[in-house]
Design a protein around this motif. Structure first.
Motif: not given
Length: 234
Positions: A112-118, A123-126, A155-159
């Motif tokens: 239900s949650w919407t990602p922000y446009p960037d 995440l790709k830049r990092l 692109y996420v190493d840890e949650f």
């Protein structure tokens, strides 16, 4: 790893709600939902309800001792989370239990949650810069599906989720847990979030901090990119 001025950023921690993603009401969520007076919940009423459900700090309705305990500890225990938010809904006029459960179900559905446009671009830049990424959230449900379903989990190493680690922002323990899990020094870590009180507390253990506005996604196209640029990540 990115060097800027006097510091080297080796990792970025992101808050979830109001930072990488936002819970934005879909009109269909409130079909058939009425307040205690029988008035349909829509438009401004639905937006206010979402604001109360997603405020990172403070109390958005009146509480008694039991529900205040649930509210203050909601991000440590799924049962307390449910109790707290059903109370917020009831206090906001959604007194029918089935209707309240329907709205609450949307809150805890990661899709239900919407990602922000960037969000994806950041995440790709990092990843390109070999900067490690953690998502650090005060939350009582698993948000990983929101990333998996959009192909962003790679692109996420840890949650680092409060209900899993037993600490909440602004407690320093949750930030220490996050940097330890990423294997980085706090001084080489940037925390990005929408709450100076909750997320900004990362500075107490030596992290850098960038504040973003939890505005609607349509009104905030590049705040994450701007925040990273200020620390030399372009």
């Amino acid at each position: 790893m990115t060097t800027t001025g006097t510091s080297t950023i080796e990792a970025v921690l992101f808050d979830f709600s109001g930072t990488l993603f936002r819970l934005e009401e879909d009109p269909t969520w409130f079909d058939g939902i009425h307040d205690a007076d029988g008035t349909p919940v829509d438009g401004a009423g639905a937006a206010e309800l979402m604001r109360r459900m997603t405020a990172p700090v403070g109390e958005t309705v009146e509480f008694d001792d039991a529900t205040r305990h649930a509210w203050r500890n909601r991000d440590l225990d799924p049962a307390l989370h449910r109790q707290a938010y059903l109370h917020v809904l009831a206090q906001s006029g959604v007194s029918d239990p089935q209707q309240a459960e329907s709205v609450y179900g949307r809150v805890i559905d990661a899709d239900s949650w919407t990602p922000y446009p960037d969000t994806e671009a950041v995440l790709k830049r990092l990843a390109r810069e070999s900067v490690r990424v953690g998502v650090l959230s005060n939350i009582a449900f698993d948000i990983r599906p929101a990333f998996v379903d959009r192909g962003l989990d790679r692109y996420v190493d840890e949650f680092v989720l409060s209900f899993e680690v037993g600490h909440v922002k602004p407690q320093p323990e949750i930030f220490r847990h996050a940097v330890a899990s990423l294997g980085v020094d706090p001084a080489a870590t940037l925390m990005v979030g929408d709450s100076a009180e909750a997320d900004g507390a990362a500075q107490e253990i030596g992290c850098c901090f960038a504040l973003v506005d939890p505005a609607p996604t349509s009104e905030r196209p590049d705040a994450l990119l701007t925040a990273l640029s200020a620390f030399g990540i372009r």
